[in-house]
Design an enzyme around this catalytic site. Structure first.
Site, PDB file in Angstrom:
ATOM      1  N   LYS A  52       0.838  -1.199   0.000  1.00  0.00           N
ATOM      2  CA  LYS A  52       0.000   0.000   0.000  1.00  0.00           C
ATOM      3  C   LYS A  52       0.874   1.251   0.000  1.00  0.00           C
ATOM      4  O   LYS A  52       0.589   2.231  -0.683  1.00  0.00           O
ATOM      5  CB  LYS A  52      -0.954  -0.021   1.213  1.00  0.00           C
ATOM      6  CG  LYS A  52      -2.056  -1.055   1.029  1.00  0.00           C
ATOM      7  CD  LYS A  52      -2.875  -1.351   2.261  1.00  0.00           C
ATOM      8  CE  LYS A  52      -3.804  -2.535   1.965  1.00  0.00           C
ATOM      9  NZ  LYS A  52      -4.596  -2.972   3.107  1.00  0.00           N
ATOM     10  N   GLN A  96      -4.992  -1.997   9.116  1.00  0.00           N
ATOM     11  CA  GLN A  96      -4.797  -3.300   8.491  1.00  0.00           C
ATOM     12  C   GLN A  96      -5.400  -4.396   9.381  1.00  0.00           C
ATOM     13  O   GLN A  96      -5.106  -4.463  10.571  1.00  0.00           O
ATOM     14  CB  GLN A  96      -3.292  -3.548   8.275  1.00  0.00           C
ATOM     15  CG  GLN A  96      -2.981  -4.808   7.512  1.00  0.00           C
ATOM     16  CD  GLN A  96      -3.501  -4.770   6.073  1.00  0.00           C
ATOM     17  OE1 GLN A  96      -3.364  -3.775   5.367  1.00  0.00           O
ATOM     18  NE2 GLN A  96      -4.122  -5.856   5.636  1.00  0.00           N
ATOM     19  N   ASP A 119     -11.373   1.951   3.212  1.00  0.00           N
ATOM     20  CA  ASP A 119     -11.645   0.523   3.008  1.00  0.00           C
ATOM     21  C   ASP A 119     -13.138   0.284   2.780  1.00  0.00           C
ATOM     22  O   ASP A 119     -13.536  -0.785   2.326  1.00  0.00           O
ATOM     23  CB  ASP A 119     -11.212  -0.280   4.248  1.00  0.00           C
ATOM     24  CG  ASP A 119      -9.800  -0.859   4.098  1.00  0.00           C
ATOM     25  OD1 ASP A 119      -9.362  -1.031   2.944  1.00  0.00           O
ATOM     26  OD2 ASP A 119      -9.160  -1.144   5.127  1.00  0.00           O
TER      27      ASP A 119
END
Ligand code: NAP
Length: 283
Positions: A52, A96, A119
């Site tokens: 990322k 994460q 997300d």
């Protein structure tokens, strides 16, 4: 003859279009920032976070990484999220997953401000997705929709079958296909007559997490097969949920693993971060 869906090429295309917009914004003195939080030392999570970060560098975002100790308390993590929520220079925040067991994952997800939830996992953004009024939705299914669009695969009126009902893949995938007028069926571990259902699919999405789970007898002649799975086979090689060699000749389009849905997820994360900044009025 089947066509291979090249997720790597499409992901480059999407990242390059984000990169161009970011370059234009830089000329105006504007910068976009993605904050990534990782708790603990899970090696797979580490790889994802590094990827990322690399993607941020590629498109020209500023990336902030918060690598927290495995023992970090839930309260400390929530306080960090609160700070990032308030920080006007931060446009996107992601934590994460998975987080260590002593931390409530749902609490963490819902603490991230919906406007910065790149997300698309928070309940607000999931709700917005299901009523068809969304900006930020889960990256992997969004990536699948981009692949279908890129290859001009029409969803309208098609039988779409998804194997898997997770919050991050199966369910948002269903919402997105439904929005495009697909006739959507979601299968899971309790589904009876699975192959009977999957054999009706014009578009079959596998998000199971089991190597080679989808075999040729489960696939309709001419189907579009999208393999979201990321697994290791007995030899330790990366593979999807679909028995690619056995299935490919029955399909019209199929995604490989690697090089199919995987690269799209990060590309869509970059796109979501840009969208978040737009919605925050930064652009
Ligand atoms: P998950 O949360 O473990 O969900 C798996 C789903 O498969 C569940 O809904 C489960 O049913 C269903 N399932 C399991 N065994 C089944 C069976 N025998 N028959 C029918 N359904 C069955 O996994 P996930 O997070 O959605 O991820 C799925 C796969 O996609 C994994 O390989 C993951 O690594 C990969 N993935 C890839 C990306 C990417 O960027 N390409 C992103 C996310 C995930 P129940 O609900 O009944 O248990």
């Amino acid at each position: 003859m089947y066509k291979l869906i090249d997720g790597k090429a499409v992901s480059e295309y999407i990242k390059n279009s984000v990169k161009e917009k970011v370059a234009d914004l830089k000329v105006e003195g504007k910068e976009i920032t993605l904050a990534v939080i990782i708790v603990g030392n899970d090696p797979a999570s580490r790889v994802y976070v590094n990827n990322k970060k690399k993607a941020c560098e590629y498109v020209g975002f500023r990336s902030l990484e918060y690598a927290l100790d495995e023992q970090t308390s839930e309260q400390e993590l929530l306080e960090l999220i609160d700070r990032l929520n308030k920080d006007k220079s931060v446009n996107g925040i992601l934590c994460q997953l998975p987080v260590p067991e002593h931390i409530d994952e749902e609490k963490v997800i819902d603490r991230i401000s919906p406007e910065k939830d790149v997300d698309g996992f928070s309940k607000i953004n999931v709700g917005k997705l299901w009523v068809g009024d969304y900006d930020l939705a889960a990256c992997t299914p969004m990536g699948v929709m981009e692949l279908l669009k890129y290859y001009n695969i029409d969803v309208n009126g098609k039988n779409c079958v998804i194997i898997g009902r997770s919050n991050i893949v199966g369910k948002p995938m269903a919402a997105l296909l439904l929005e495009k007028n697909g006739t959507v069926t979601i299968c899971h571990s309790r589904t009876k007559n699975l192959s009977e259902i999957t054999s009706q699919a014009d578009i079959l999405v596998a998000a199971v997490g089991r190597a080679g789970f989808v075999t040729a007898d489960m696939v309709k002649e001419g189907a579009v097969v999208i393999d979201v799975g990321i697994n290791r086979n007995a030899e330790g090689k990366l593979c999807g949920d679909v028995d690619f060699d056995g299935v490919k000749d029955k399909t019209s389009y199929i995604t490989p693993v690697p090089g199919g849905c995987g690269p799209m997820t990060i590309a869509m994360l970059m796109n979501n971060t840009l969208v978040a900044a737009e919605k925050q009025g930064e652009i």
